[in-house]
Write a protein that holds these residues in place. Structure first.
Motif, PDB file in Angstrom:
ATOM      1  N   LEU A 237       1.997   8.430  -3.358  1.00 49.83           N
ATOM      2  CA  LEU A 237       0.724   8.715  -4.530  1.00 49.83           C
ATOM      3  C   LEU A 237       0.637   9.998  -4.973  1.00 49.83           C
ATOM      4  CD1 LEU A 237      -2.044   6.964  -1.853  1.00 49.83           C
ATOM      5  CD2 LEU A 237      -1.332   6.124  -4.162  1.00 49.83           C
ATOM      6  N   ARG A 238       1.223  10.995  -4.079  1.00 51.57           N
ATOM      7  CA  ARG A 238       1.025  12.241  -4.482  1.00 51.57           C
ATOM      8  C   ARG A 238       2.027  12.523  -5.613  1.00 51.57           C
ATOM      9  NH1 ARG A 238       1.617  14.542  -0.141  1.00 51.57           N
ATOM     10  NH2 ARG A 238       3.851  14.867  -0.185  1.00 51.57           N
TER      11      ARG A 238
ATOM     12  N   SER B 241      -6.452   2.169  -7.268  1.00 49.14           N
ATOM     13  CA  SER B 241      -6.300   3.533  -8.247  1.00 49.14           C
ATOM     14  C   SER B 241      -5.044   3.318  -8.884  1.00 49.14           C
ATOM     15  CB  SER B 241      -6.281   4.607  -7.207  1.00 49.14           C
ATOM     16  OG  SER B 241      -7.423   4.760  -6.555  1.00 49.14           O
TER      17      SER B 241
ATOM     18  N   THR C  96       0.772  -1.040   0.009  1.00 47.58           N
ATOM     19  CA  THR C  96       0.184  -0.061  -0.067  1.00 47.58           C
ATOM     20  C   THR C  96       0.845   1.189   0.019  1.00 47.58           C
ATOM     21  OG1 THR C  96      -1.616  -1.280   1.186  1.00 47.58           O
ATOM     22  CG2 THR C  96      -1.568   1.258   1.288  1.00 47.58           C
TER      23      THR C  96
ATOM     24  N   TYR D 274      -8.230   8.705 -10.697  1.00 46.62           N
ATOM     25  CA  TYR D 274      -6.950   8.457  -9.660  1.00 46.62           C
ATOM     26  C   TYR D 274      -6.999   9.734  -8.687  1.00 46.62           C
ATOM     27  CZ  TYR D 274      -2.120   8.326  -7.854  1.00 46.62           C
ATOM     28  OH  TYR D 274      -1.180   8.091  -6.981  1.00 46.62           O
TER      29      TYR D 274
ATOM     30  N   PRO E  55      -6.229   3.458  -2.403  1.00 40.65           N
ATOM     31  CA  PRO E  55      -4.555   3.594  -3.022  1.00 40.65           C
ATOM     32  C   PRO E  55      -4.151   2.588  -4.096  1.00 40.65           C
ATOM     33  CG  PRO E  55      -4.475   3.052  -0.802  1.00 40.65           C
ATOM     34  CD  PRO E  55      -5.960   3.477  -0.957  1.00 40.65           C
TER      35      PRO E  55
ATOM     36  N   THR F 107      -9.733   9.213  -6.016  1.00 38.27           N
ATOM     37  CA  THR F 107      -9.770   8.048  -5.273  1.00 38.27           C
ATOM     38  C   THR F 107      -8.384   7.357  -4.720  1.00 38.27           C
ATOM     39  OG1 THR F 107      -9.438   6.533  -7.231  1.00 38.27           O
ATOM     40  CG2 THR F 107     -11.778   7.387  -6.676  1.00 38.27           C
ATOM     41  N   SER F 108      -7.231   7.982  -5.123  1.00 39.70           N
ATOM     42  CA  SER F 108      -6.064   7.659  -4.843  1.00 39.70           C
ATOM     43  C   SER F 108      -5.930   7.477  -3.165  1.00 39.70           C
ATOM     44  CB  SER F 108      -4.707   8.378  -5.269  1.00 39.70           C
ATOM     45  OG  SER F 108      -4.985   9.542  -4.917  1.00 39.70           O
ATOM     46  N   LEU F 109      -6.415   8.436  -2.340  1.00 29.79           N
ATOM     47  CA  LEU F 109      -6.223   8.315  -0.976  1.00 29.79           C
ATOM     48  C   LEU F 109      -7.283   7.333  -0.494  1.00 29.79           C
ATOM     49  CD1 LEU F 109      -5.773  12.252  -0.266  1.00 29.79           C
ATOM     50  CD2 LEU F 109      -3.763  10.186  -0.450  1.00 29.79           C
ATOM     51  N   THR F 110      -8.449   7.194  -0.903  1.00 30.85           N
ATOM     52  CA  THR F 110      -9.424   6.266  -0.256  1.00 30.85           C
ATOM     53  C   THR F 110      -9.096   4.865  -0.828  1.00 30.85           C
ATOM     54  OG1 THR F 110     -10.939   6.861  -2.104  1.00 30.85           O
ATOM     55  CG2 THR F 110     -11.028   7.910  -0.008  1.00 30.85           C
TER      56      THR F 110
ATOM     57  N   ASP G 140       2.395   4.974   0.427  1.00 32.22           N
ATOM     58  CA  ASP G 140       1.904   5.868   1.396  1.00 32.22           C
ATOM     59  C   ASP G 140       1.511   7.298   0.646  1.00 32.22           C
ATOM     60  OD1 ASP G 140       4.239   7.233   0.424  1.00 32.22           O
ATOM     61  OD2 ASP G 140       5.511   6.801   2.022  1.00 32.22           O
ATOM     62  N   GLU G 141       1.087   8.336   1.293  1.00 29.41           N
ATOM     63  CA  GLU G 141       0.793   9.428   0.746  1.00 29.41           C
ATOM     64  C   GLU G 141       1.400  10.242  -0.094  1.00 29.41           C
ATOM     65  OE1 GLU G 141      -1.687  13.797   2.197  1.00 29.41           O
ATOM     66  OE2 GLU G 141      -1.577  11.967   3.688  1.00 29.41           O
TER      67      GLU G 141
END
Length: 439
Positions: A20-21, A77, A14, A66, A74, A69-72, A16-17
């Motif tokens: 993802l950013r 997405s 998974t 993306y 990940p 929804t990427s934070l919910t 991390d934030e």
């Protein structure tokens, strides 16, 4: 549970934030570059470039999904985005040369991205998908769509190139899966280490802040005594003795606060210091001598055999000193104190026991928490815990069944004949723990 353990339990990582950013930024920039390239190709080749042009709405829709929804979700997405990327790259490869040009190597982009972001399982899955898309592309060239640019009409030439591309994709997938696992573990370990460093930093700031507050109190009291001395014309003997007692008491409090501040500054030194053999008997003897006047009204029993532990000499003394000072401060006169040491299970265990009032059950569970973590207003025990952790040791508290407290510090045991700098202290002026007990 640590991040590393969580990754070990999951076949797909998974992200991390932060990751993802950054992946979202890469998608946005890459999508913009793709649109510019498609516009140029469309102007040159017109409607025959429709496989490439179809990628524009696909990327636009998937990138929008993306970012929403990427934070919910990940993993879903990222996986959906990479599947779309593979299909779009397939369309571009079908237009430019197809299987005969080697443009199928573009599939390494989603393979590597999947491995880095989602781990080795995802790298394997996208390798399988990419190989399947590459061979489906060969079939489409035969029956559906002929590449516009760089096309090789001979099927034999295209099959050879495609087999080479297949080998490349499988090799990239294997290497990505192998190294992505190590990379993700290193990232997780680095994140965990950074979190621990941040936590230690917060605790130390709390220690410094509280120790500074503890110092201000006795400083104010000393100032008030000085004002009283300055304003008094004459003092009788009882008043002088009372003021002198206050000064001595406040001086001891100031000394304790300054020592705590010094301990906070020495935590990194204790953590980074080269391990050395430390004599527990010498540590206890030194601390009891230093605290002799404050423990004068206590009955002290010492049983510390010649045990050598691994650690830092100063940190070991500060640990023992703080534990004994805690007894002096929080137990009444006449309290019995037992200071013992035992070797067991590869540890040298220092045990400080008293039959005083003990620690109230309501705060015992947060005895070692820093003030800003819900702990008490003092930094003594939390600071001891920091010193213990810095030495790679362990500390626990237990209530004494008959009333009182038991503190146990488990140091790493050193070889019995390991040389110690404490050996140099032995001499005519040295005292054994037995001497201290008799005193």
């Amino acid at each position: 549970m640590s991040q590393i353990a969580e990754r070990a339990e999951s076949s797909v990582y998974t992200p991390d934030e932060v990751l993802l950013r950054r992946f979202g930024i890469v998608r946005a920039v890459g999508g913009g570059a793709y649109i510019i390239a498609c516009v140029i190709i469309g102007l040159i080749y017109g409607t025959t470039a429709w496989p490439v042009l179809l990628g524009i709405p696909v990327l636009a829709v998937v990138t929008t999904i993306y970012f929403r929804t990427s934070l919910t979700v990940p993993r879903t997405s990222v996986a959906l985005s990479l599947v779309a990327d593979a299909i779009v790259l397939g369309g571009a490869a079908a237009f430019v040369g197809g299987t005969g040009s080697g443009t199928g190597a573009l599939y390494v982009i989603p393979i590597v991205s999947a491995g880095i972001i989602l781990g080795p399982t995802a790298a394997t899955s996208f390798t399988t998908l990419s190989v399947a898309l590459a061979w489906l592309q060969l079939a489409s060239e035969e029956w559906l769509y002929t590449p516009v640019a760089l096309h090789r009409p001979d099927l034999g030439d295209r099959v050879v190139v495609l087999m080479i591309i297949t080998a490349v994709l499988i090799s990239v997938g294997y290497l990505t899966g192998t190294y992505a696992s190590s990379l993700q573990d290193n990232i997780a370990e680095a994140g965990q280490s950074a979190s621990e460093v941040a936590k230690r930093t917060r605790r130390r700031r709390s220690f410094v802040r509280q120790a500074s507050i503890d110092v201000r109190g006795p400083l104010g009291a000393v100032e008030r005594v000085a004002d009283r001395l300055d304003s008094a014309d004459a003092l009788d003997a009882d008043t002088r003795r009372a003021l002198a007692a206050q000064l001595r008491m406040r001086t001891a409090q100031l000394e304790g606060g300054i020592e705590q501040l010094a301990d906070v500054g020495a935590l990194d030194e204790a953590r980074d210091a080269k391990p050395q053999a430390v004599q527990l008997g010498r540590v206890v003897a030194d601390c009891l001598h230093a605290l002799g006047p404050r423990l004068g009204d206590h009955e002290v029993h010492v049983d510390v055999p010649p045990i050598r532990v691994v650690g830092d000499r100063r940190a070991a003394r500060r640990i023992a000193y703080n534990l004994l000072e805690n007894v002096a401060e929080h137990t009444p006169a006449g309290t019995t104190v037992w200071v013992e040491a035992r070797s067991t299970g590869g540890q040298g265990v220092l045990v400080v026991t008293d039959d005083g009032p003990g620690v109230p059950s309501g705060i015992a569970h947060r005895l070692f928490d820093a003030p800003d973590e819900g702990g008490g207003p003092r930094v003594g025990m939390p600071l001891v815990k920091e010193l213990v952790d810095a030495m790679g040791a362990e500390i626990t508290y237990e209530p004494r069944a008959a009333g009182g407290s038991i503190f146990l510090v488990g140091f790493r045991l050193a070889p019995r004949d390991a040389p110690s700098a404490d050996d140099a202290d032995d001499g005519p002026g040295a005292h054994s723990t037995a001497d201290i007990a008799q005193a």
